[in-house]
Design an enzyme around this catalytic site. Structure first.
Site, short mmCIF file in Angstrom:
data_model
loop_
_atom_site.label_atom_id
_atom_site.label_comp_id
_atom_site.label_asym_id
_atom_site.label_seq_id
_atom_site.Cartn_x
_atom_site.Cartn_y
_atom_site.Cartn_z
N ARG A 35 -7.90 14.79 -2.02
CA ARG A 35 -6.58 14.53 -2.63
C ARG A 35 -5.83 15.83 -2.93
O ARG A 35 -5.10 15.92 -3.92
CB ARG A 35 -6.72 13.70 -3.91
CG ARG A 35 -7.25 12.30 -3.70
CD ARG A 35 -6.14 11.40 -3.19
NE ARG A 35 -6.60 10.04 -3.02
CZ ARG A 35 -6.35 9.04 -3.87
NH1 ARG A 35 -5.66 9.27 -4.94
NH2 ARG A 35 -6.78 7.83 -3.61
N ARG A 39 -0.23 14.37 -6.61
CA ARG A 39 0.56 14.38 -7.84
C ARG A 39 0.37 15.58 -8.75
O ARG A 39 1.21 15.84 -9.60
CB ARG A 39 0.30 13.09 -8.63
CG ARG A 39 0.93 11.89 -7.98
CD ARG A 39 0.47 10.61 -8.60
NE ARG A 39 -0.94 10.38 -8.30
CZ ARG A 39 -1.62 9.32 -8.71
NH1 ARG A 39 -1.04 8.42 -9.47
NH2 ARG A 39 -2.89 9.17 -8.36
N ARG A 48 8.60 13.20 -4.42
CA ARG A 48 8.42 11.77 -4.71
C ARG A 48 9.55 11.19 -5.57
O ARG A 48 9.69 9.98 -5.65
CB ARG A 48 7.06 11.56 -5.37
CG ARG A 48 5.91 11.57 -4.40
CD ARG A 48 5.68 10.21 -3.73
NE ARG A 48 5.04 9.28 -4.65
CZ ARG A 48 5.67 8.34 -5.32
NH1 ARG A 48 6.97 8.16 -5.20
NH2 ARG A 48 5.02 7.56 -6.15
N ASP A 84 -2.72 6.95 3.55
CA ASP A 84 -3.57 6.24 2.60
C ASP A 84 -4.50 5.32 3.36
O ASP A 84 -4.15 4.85 4.45
CB ASP A 84 -2.74 5.44 1.60
CG ASP A 84 -3.59 5.05 0.39
OD1 ASP A 84 -3.75 5.89 -0.51
OD2 ASP A 84 -4.12 3.94 0.39
N TYR A 161 -10.64 -3.88 -1.10
CA TYR A 161 -9.22 -3.96 -1.49
C TYR A 161 -8.55 -5.21 -0.94
O TYR A 161 -7.72 -5.83 -1.61
CB TYR A 161 -8.46 -2.70 -1.02
CG TYR A 161 -8.72 -1.51 -1.91
CD1 TYR A 161 -8.12 -1.40 -3.17
CD2 TYR A 161 -9.58 -0.48 -1.52
CE1 TYR A 161 -8.35 -0.31 -4.00
CE2 TYR A 161 -9.83 0.61 -2.34
CZ TYR A 161 -9.22 0.69 -3.58
OH TYR A 161 -9.47 1.76 -4.40
O1 1CP Z 1 -4.65 15.09 0.04
C1 1CP Z 1 -5.01 13.92 0.22
O2 1CP Z 1 -6.21 13.59 0.21
C2 1CP Z 1 -3.91 12.93 0.42
C3 1CP Z 1 -4.16 11.80 1.33
C4 1CP Z 1 -4.84 10.59 0.66
C5 1CP Z 1 -6.15 10.11 0.89
C6 1CP Z 1 -7.21 10.76 1.74
C7 1CP Z 1 -4.22 9.68 -0.25
C8 1CP Z 1 -2.86 9.81 -0.79
N1 1CP Z 1 -5.09 8.65 -0.48
C9 1CP Z 1 -6.27 8.90 0.18
C10 1CP Z 1 -7.48 8.06 0.23
C11 1CP Z 1 -7.61 6.88 -0.64
N2 1CP Z 1 -6.64 6.01 -1.06
C12 1CP Z 1 -8.84 6.41 -1.13
C13 1CP Z 1 -10.19 7.04 -0.80
C14 1CP Z 1 -10.45 8.27 -1.58
C15 1CP Z 1 -10.73 8.10 -3.03
O3 1CP Z 1 -11.68 7.37 -3.39
O4 1CP Z 1 -10.03 8.72 -3.82
C16 1CP Z 1 -8.61 5.27 -1.90
C17 1CP Z 1 -9.62 4.43 -2.63
C18 1CP Z 1 -7.21 5.01 -1.86
C19 1CP Z 1 -6.47 3.88 -2.47
C20 1CP Z 1 -5.41 4.37 -3.36
N3 1CP Z 1 -4.20 4.81 -2.93
C21 1CP Z 1 -5.49 4.59 -4.75
C22 1CP Z 1 -6.69 4.33 -5.64
C23 1CP Z 1 -6.64 2.95 -6.19
C24 1CP Z 1 -7.82 2.64 -7.05
O5 1CP Z 1 -8.51 1.66 -6.76
O6 1CP Z 1 -8.05 3.37 -8.03
C25 1CP Z 1 -4.25 5.13 -5.16
C26 1CP Z 1 -3.83 5.49 -6.53
C27 1CP Z 1 -3.47 5.28 -3.98
C28 1CP Z 1 -2.12 5.88 -3.87
C29 1CP Z 1 -2.11 7.27 -3.36
N4 1CP Z 1 -2.69 7.67 -2.18
C30 1CP Z 1 -2.48 9.00 -1.97
C31 1CP Z 1 -1.69 9.48 -3.08
C32 1CP Z 1 -1.21 10.89 -3.26
C33 1CP Z 1 -1.49 8.39 -3.93
C34 1CP Z 1 -0.66 8.40 -5.19
C35 1CP Z 1 0.69 7.91 -4.84
C36 1CP Z 1 1.78 8.52 -5.66
O7 1CP Z 1 2.07 7.97 -6.72
O8 1CP Z 1 2.40 9.50 -5.23
#
Ligand code: 1CP
Length: 359
Positions: A35, A39, A48, A84, A161
């Protein structure tokens, strides 16, 4: 002599991150952060303000900009595609929304054979072609020494999910299906495996140099069921890209027992979560795969003294030996101060260079 020169040349020409995964000699331990784009970065938050999350994912120029932001600041040794894991459920027909302060929402949820009947992996490459566009755009700007990591969720984690429709605490709905209709569960996992294979092959064709499979929810399976419902499907993905000659990392969150289950999967690297002892992980799986991790993301709230101490502890596990990629043991938290990240990155460079030099 000629062979020696070629070897040295090839070693120095191939990126540090890939050399560490292949357990070739390195002069320091490579580093990236799960990640790393996101943010905690003010420039990400600023972008954003103007565009919602999915618009950023679906617009190659914006996805590329956000991918590159952390590299400009910190010079990580790998980049990760900004996207994502949930773009696959969306491409399969579920509506994906990110509600403010709630995380992702998928609609309608998958709970029955009828819900699954309309879904097909065929044509998913076209639906996700914006990801190929982002990869090409990122690679136009990326230093060739910094490999771009493509990724997907594991079939199991995506299924979680799709069935729950959102993040969950107790995973009632997915577990209900697991125990009452395992056949339907396997149908969904088969569909997702097909979709993931098509998706990652498309990413490879577009130019990613490594792949990571996020099995965030592997650890909610009882260990005796982990092979059948998660590991087996991840292995199919590894097998499907074997001819592509690029390393695949499996990151199953759930501790040492899962590493034991994954060590013969053919993964080039295994992600170690922050709750696991890295030295034990090394003795269990280090002979089979390189290891990635595993500092506690919350460590970055700590003082300089504490960050330096824990970085040293982590890097000491491999010392001057190759086969380790330094990373957090899960994604960076959104409220981590950027200055602490900068200090952390400096410490990893400094301490790992010292450990390699003194060997
Ligand atoms: O630098 C990076 O890694 C950015 C790319 C990235 C990746 C690899 C994002 C951006 N998401 C992910 C993977 C991801 N997404 C996972 C696997 C990794 C982990 O366990 O952390 C999972 C479970 C998700 C699902 C997801 N998308 C969540 C988690 C939900 C939960 O169950 O808690 C969330 C909050 C997101 C949104 C998201 N994805 C990525 C970002 C930067 C964000 C936040 C969006 C924002 O508000 O800007």
């Amino acid at each position: 002599m000629r062979i020696w020169i070629e070897e040295v040349y090839m070693n120095s020409a191939s990126p540090l991150f890939l050399r560490a995964i292949r357990k070739e000699a390195v002069d320091r331990t490579p580093l990236w952060m799960m990640r790393q784009a996101g943010r905690y970065l003010p420039e990400y938050r600023e972008l954003r303000q103007k565009y919602d999350f999915l618009t950023v994912c679906k617009t190659p120029e914006l996805a590329a900009e956000v991918t590159l932001q952390p590299l400009r600041r910190f010079g990580f040794d790998a980049a990760i595609l900004f996207s994502d894991i949930l773009v696959i459920p969306e491409a399969l027909g579920q509506e994906l929304r990110f509600a403010k302060n709630h995380g992702p929402l998928l609609n309608p949820v998958v709970r029955s054979a009828e819900d699954l009947a309309t879904m097909s992996a065929e044509g998913i490459e076209e639906k996700l072609d914006y990801v190929a566009g982002a990869i090409q755009e990122i690679n136009r700007h990326l230093d060739p020494q910094v490999p771009l990591i493509g990724f997907s969720g594991s079939p199991w984690t995506l299924a979680v999910y799709m069935i729950e429709g959102q993040g969950s605490k107790n995973f009632q709905n997915v577990k209900k299906m697991l125990y009452t209709d395992p056949e339907l569960m396997h149908q969904l996992l088969d569909l997702l495996t097909d979709a993931v294979i098509r998706y990652v092959k498309m990413q490879v064709q577009a130019g990613v140099k490594a792949l990571q499979i996020f099995d965030t929810w592997g650890g909610i399976l009882p260990i005796p069921l982990f092979q059948e419902y998660s590991a087996r499907y991840m292995q199919k993905i590894i097998d499907a890209v074997q001819s592509e000659d690029l390393p695949v990392t499996l990151f199953s969150k759930g501790g040492i027992a899962l590493l034991e289950e994954l060590k013969d999967s053919g993964a080039a690297m295994l992600g170690v979560d922050w709750g696991t002892d890295l030295a034990r992980a090394r003795s269990v799986a280090g002979a089979n795969a390189a290891l990635q991790g595993n500092l506690d993301p919350a460590l970055l709230y700590g003082s300089k003294k504490v960050i330096a101490r824990e970085v040293e502890r982590c890097l000491q596990v491999f010392g001057a030996e190759s086969g380790h990629v330094c990373n957090l043991g899960h994604g960076i938290l959104p409220d981590i101060p950027v200055d602490n990240v900068a200090f952390f990155v400096d410490q990893v460079r400094e301490i790992s260079s010292r450990l390699h030099k003194s060997a």
